[in-house]
Design an enzyme around this catalytic site. Structure first.
Site, PDB file in Angstrom:
ATOM      1  N   ALA A  12       4.469  54.298  83.769  1.00  0.00           N
ATOM      2  CA  ALA A  12       3.494  54.808  82.806  1.00  0.00           C
ATOM      3  C   ALA A  12       2.263  55.679  83.559  1.00  0.00           C
ATOM      4  O   ALA A  12       1.190  55.640  83.003  1.00  0.00           O
ATOM      5  CB  ALA A  12       2.697  53.616  82.057  1.00  0.00           C
ATOM      6  N   SER A 141      16.537  58.803  73.555  1.00  0.00           N
ATOM      7  CA  SER A 141      16.475  60.151  73.591  1.00  0.00           C
ATOM      8  C   SER A 141      17.265  60.775  72.426  1.00  0.00           C
ATOM      9  O   SER A 141      18.384  59.995  72.035  1.00  0.00           O
ATOM     10  CB  SER A 141      16.941  60.584  74.955  1.00  0.00           C
ATOM     11  OG  SER A 141      17.066  62.086  74.684  1.00  0.00           O
ATOM     12  N   TYR A 154      23.099  60.453  81.523  1.00  0.00           N
ATOM     13  CA  TYR A 154      21.790  60.104  80.606  1.00  0.00           C
ATOM     14  C   TYR A 154      22.054  59.753  79.443  1.00  0.00           C
ATOM     15  O   TYR A 154      21.505  59.026  78.800  1.00  0.00           O
ATOM     16  CB  TYR A 154      20.893  61.331  80.934  1.00  0.00           C
ATOM     17  CG  TYR A 154      19.435  61.265  80.147  1.00  0.00           C
ATOM     18  CD1 TYR A 154      18.366  60.673  80.927  1.00  0.00           C
ATOM     19  CD2 TYR A 154      19.342  62.141  79.056  1.00  0.00           C
ATOM     20  CE1 TYR A 154      17.209  60.379  80.227  1.00  0.00           C
ATOM     21  CE2 TYR A 154      18.109  62.173  78.710  1.00  0.00           C
ATOM     22  CZ  TYR A 154      17.134  61.264  79.014  1.00  0.00           C
ATOM     23  OH  TYR A 154      15.711  61.378  78.692  1.00  0.00           O
ATOM     24  N   ALA A 156      24.591  58.563  78.017  1.00  0.00           N
ATOM     25  CA  ALA A 156      25.487  57.321  77.896  1.00  0.00           C
ATOM     26  C   ALA A 156      24.262  56.389  77.868  1.00  0.00           C
ATOM     27  O   ALA A 156      24.332  55.284  77.218  1.00  0.00           O
ATOM     28  CB  ALA A 156      26.407  57.139  78.822  1.00  0.00           C
ATOM     29  N   LYS A 158      21.196  56.551  77.271  1.00  0.00           N
ATOM     30  CA  LYS A 158      20.158  56.487  76.201  1.00  0.00           C
ATOM     31  C   LYS A 158      20.941  55.998  74.915  1.00  0.00           C
ATOM     32  O   LYS A 158      20.156  55.463  73.961  1.00  0.00           O
ATOM     33  CB  LYS A 158      19.478  57.871  76.088  1.00  0.00           C
ATOM     34  CG  LYS A 158      18.805  58.302  77.051  1.00  0.00           C
ATOM     35  CD  LYS A 158      17.424  57.448  77.225  1.00  0.00           C
ATOM     36  CE  LYS A 158      16.436  57.620  78.134  1.00  0.00           C
ATOM     37  NZ  LYS A 158      15.208  57.147  78.350  1.00  0.00           N
ATOM     38  N   ILE A 187      10.202  67.227  75.080  1.00  0.00           N
ATOM     39  CA  ILE A 187       8.993  67.042  75.143  1.00  0.00           C
ATOM     40  C   ILE A 187       8.211  67.634  76.428  1.00  0.00           C
ATOM     41  O   ILE A 187       8.866  67.573  77.482  1.00  0.00           O
ATOM     42  CB  ILE A 187       8.457  65.353  74.994  1.00  0.00           C
ATOM     43  CG1 ILE A 187       9.102  64.806  73.707  1.00  0.00           C
ATOM     44  CG2 ILE A 187       6.891  65.046  75.190  1.00  0.00           C
ATOM     45  CD1 ILE A 187       8.738  65.334  72.577  1.00  0.00           C
TER      46      ILE A 187
HETATM   47  P1  NAP Z   1       8.607  61.727  83.695  1.00  0.00           P
HETATM   48  O1  NAP Z   1       7.481  62.554  83.563  1.00  0.00           O
HETATM   49  O2  NAP Z   1       9.887  61.881  84.608  1.00  0.00           O
HETATM   50  O3  NAP Z   1       8.137  60.270  84.116  1.00  0.00           O
HETATM   51  C1  NAP Z   1       9.214  59.108  84.009  1.00  0.00           C
HETATM   52  C2  NAP Z   1       8.359  57.820  84.725  1.00  0.00           C
HETATM   53  O4  NAP Z   1       9.598  56.677  84.749  1.00  0.00           O
HETATM   54  C3  NAP Z   1       7.602  57.976  85.767  1.00  0.00           C
HETATM   55  O5  NAP Z   1       6.326  57.607  85.769  1.00  0.00           O
HETATM   56  C4  NAP Z   1       8.384  57.118  86.983  1.00  0.00           C
HETATM   57  O6  NAP Z   1       7.450  56.460  87.761  1.00  0.00           O
HETATM   58  C5  NAP Z   1       9.033  56.091  85.838  1.00  0.00           C
HETATM   59  N1  NAP Z   1      10.167  55.574  86.502  1.00  0.00           N
HETATM   60  C6  NAP Z   1      11.363  56.109  86.853  1.00  0.00           C
HETATM   61  N2  NAP Z   1      12.332  55.179  87.603  1.00  0.00           N
HETATM   62  C7  NAP Z   1      11.551  54.048  87.531  1.00  0.00           C
HETATM   63  C8  NAP Z   1      11.867  52.653  87.876  1.00  0.00           C
HETATM   64  N3  NAP Z   1      13.025  52.368  88.417  1.00  0.00           N
HETATM   65  N4  NAP Z   1      11.036  51.858  87.662  1.00  0.00           N
HETATM   66  C9  NAP Z   1       9.753  52.221  87.072  1.00  0.00           C
HETATM   67  N5  NAP Z   1       9.302  53.264  86.605  1.00  0.00           N
HETATM   68  C10 NAP Z   1      10.184  54.081  87.081  1.00  0.00           C
HETATM   69  O7  NAP Z   1       9.555  61.384  82.082  1.00  0.00           O
HETATM   70  P2  NAP Z   1       8.906  61.524  80.837  1.00  0.00           P
HETATM   71  O8  NAP Z   1       9.421  62.825  80.189  1.00  0.00           O
HETATM   72  O9  NAP Z   1       7.508  61.047  80.389  1.00  0.00           O
HETATM   73  O10 NAP Z   1       9.803  60.399  79.848  1.00  0.00           O
HETATM   74  C11 NAP Z   1       9.601  59.087  79.562  1.00  0.00           C
HETATM   75  C12 NAP Z   1      10.645  58.624  78.726  1.00  0.00           C
HETATM   76  O11 NAP Z   1      11.005  59.547  77.664  1.00  0.00           O
HETATM   77  C13 NAP Z   1      11.937  58.359  79.590  1.00  0.00           C
HETATM   78  O12 NAP Z   1      12.573  57.226  79.347  1.00  0.00           O
HETATM   79  C14 NAP Z   1      12.682  59.740  79.174  1.00  0.00           C
HETATM   80  O13 NAP Z   1      14.052  59.543  79.316  1.00  0.00           O
HETATM   81  C15 NAP Z   1      12.405  59.642  77.806  1.00  0.00           C
HETATM   82  N6  NAP Z   1      12.542  60.888  77.011  1.00  0.00           N
HETATM   83  C16 NAP Z   1      12.013  62.263  77.618  1.00  0.00           C
HETATM   84  C17 NAP Z   1      11.726  63.544  76.964  1.00  0.00           C
HETATM   85  C18 NAP Z   1      11.359  64.469  77.388  1.00  0.00           C
HETATM   86  O14 NAP Z   1      11.598  65.763  76.768  1.00  0.00           O
HETATM   87  N7  NAP Z   1      10.297  64.544  78.297  1.00  0.00           N
HETATM   88  C19 NAP Z   1      12.898  63.409  75.870  1.00  0.00           C
HETATM   89  C20 NAP Z   1      13.617  62.336  75.628  1.00  0.00           C
HETATM   90  C21 NAP Z   1      13.527  61.038  76.198  1.00  0.00           C
HETATM   91  P3  NAP Z   1       7.043  57.025  89.031  1.00  0.00           P
HETATM   92  O15 NAP Z   1       6.324  58.240  88.806  1.00  0.00           O
HETATM   93  O16 NAP Z   1       5.932  55.978  89.473  1.00  0.00           O
HETATM   94  O17 NAP Z   1       8.109  56.737  90.069  1.00  0.00           O
END
Ligand code: NAP
Length: 246
Positions: A12, A141, A154, A156, A158, A187
Site C-alpha cells: 500500500a 483484474s 498474471y 491465471a 487473477k 488504471i
Molecule cells: P503497483 O503500483 O505496481 O504497486 C504494487 C504494490 O504491490 C507495490 O506497493 C508493491 O510493494 C506491492 N507488492 C508487490 N509484491 C509484494 C509482496 N510480495 N509483498 C508485499 N507487497 C508487494 O500496482 P497497482 O497498479 O497499484 O496495482 C495494485 C493491485 O491492483 C495489484 O494487485 C494489481 O494486480 C491490481 N490491478 C492493477 C491494475 C492497473 O491497471 N494498475 C489493473 C488491474 C488490477 P513495494 O513497492 O513496497 O515493493
C-alpha cells in the site's frame, strides 16, 4: 462511515493501495499499511496521514511468505486490538508471451498475487471468525475474467483470486464476513506506466469511457465494499474498467 474500524492494506505504499489507504483514513478507519520495498513512499504516506489527523502504522513484509502474512495480522491485532477490513492489494506482473514465460516468472506471479492473497485471508479469517464480522476485498483484474495476450501467468493468478474470493465468501458468510473482489481495467499507476504508447492507445480505443481509470476511482469502490452500505454483497466481482468488459 468507518469510525472505530481497523483496516489492513497490503502493498500500500504506492498506486491503488496508497489511494485505498487514504480513502479508508478519510472514512475514519485506523489503517495498517503493508509495504515490501517502497520505504521512502511509505514514510511520505505516514507523514501525510499524520498531518491529516489520521492514525496509521506501517509494517514491512513480503506477503508471498506465510510467516510475513501471519505477522501482519498478529501485529495489527496487537497494535489496534482488532481487524475489521482486509484489502489484498499487493500484486506484480512478469509479462511475456506464453511460450517465453519461465517457470520462475510463473511461480513469482502466482506466489504473490494468489498465494499471498490466500495467506492474508487465512490468518485474517481466524481473527474475523472470532469477531463474527469483517470485510475482505481482493484486487483481481479484468484480465482474470477475459485472459490477455502476454499475461498468462498474471491472468491465471487473477482468475485464481476470483475462485478464492467466491470460496472464501461461501465459507465465511455464516459468521458475518463479506468477501468480494474488485477487477480493475486499465488504471494509471506504475504498473501501467511502462506500457508502450501504442498499447495504451489501442487499449483506450476499446474502453467505452475512452480513458484509463484513476487509483482513486478504484479506492472509492473498495471503500464502499468495506462499509456497512455493502453488508448484503458477498462473493461478487465488481469491475472498475470504464465499461471495457460487459
Ligand atoms: P503497483 O503500483 O505496481 O504497486 C504494487 C504494490 O504491490 C507495490 O506497493 C508493491 O510493494 C506491492 N507488492 C508487490 N509484491 C509484494 C509482496 N510480495 N509483498 C508485499 N507487497 C508487494 O500496482 P497497482 O497498479 O497499484 O496495482 C495494485 C493491485 O491492483 C495489484 O494487485 C494489481 O494486480 C491490481 N490491478 C492493477 C491494475 C492497473 O491497471 N494498475 C489493473 C488491474 C488490477 P513495494 O513497492 O513496497 O515493493
Amino acid at each position: 462511515m468507518l469510525n472505530g474500524k481497523v483496516a489492513l492494506v497490503t502493498g500500500a505504499a504506492r498506486g491503488i493501495g496508497r489511494a485505498v489507504v487514504l480513502e479508508l483514513i478519510r472514512a475514519g478507519a485506523k489503517v495498517v499499511i503493508n509495504y515490501r520495498s517502497s520505504f521512502a513512499q511509505v514514510e511520505g504516506l505516514l507523514a501525510e496521514i499524520k498531518e491529516a489527523g489520521g492514525e496509521a502504522i506501517a509494517i514491512c513484509g513480503d506477503i508471498s511468505r506465510e510467516e510475513d502474512a501471519k505477522n501482519l495480522v498478529s501485529t495489527t491485532v496487537k497494535e489496534f486490538g482488532r481487524l475489521d477490513i482486509l484489502v489484498n492489494n499487493a500484486g506484480i506482473t512478469k509479462d511475456n508471451l506464453l511460450i517465453r514465460i519461465s517457470e520462475e516468472d510463473f511461480d513469482k506471479v502466482i506466489s504473490t498475487n494468489l498465494k499471498g492473497t490466500f495467506f492474508c485471508i487465512k490468518h485474517t479469517a481466524a481473527v474475523m471468525l472470532k469477531q463474527r464480522s469483517g470485510k475482505i476485498i481482493n484486487l483481481s483484474s479484468i484480465v482474470g475474467v477475459t485472459g490477455n495476450i502476454g499475461q498468462a501467468n498474471y491472468a491465471a493468478s487473477k482468475a485464481g483470486v476470483i475462485g478464492l474470493t467466491k470460496s472464501a465468501a461461501r465459507e465465511l458468510a455464516g459468521r458475518g464476513i463479506n468477501v468480494n473482489a474488485v477487477a480493475p481495467g486499465f488504471i494509471e499507476t506504475d504498473m501501467t506506466d511502462s506500457l508502450p504508447d501504442k498499447v495504451k492507445e489501442a487499449s483506450i480505443a476499446n474502453i467505452p469511457l475512452k480513458r484509463f481509470g484513476s487509483a482513486q476511482e478504484v479506492a472509492s469502490v473498495v471503500c464502499f465494499l468495506a462499509s456497512e452500505a455493502a453488508n448484503y454483497i458477498t462473493g461478487q466481482v465488481i469491475q472498475v474498467d470504464g465499461g471495457m468488459v460487459m
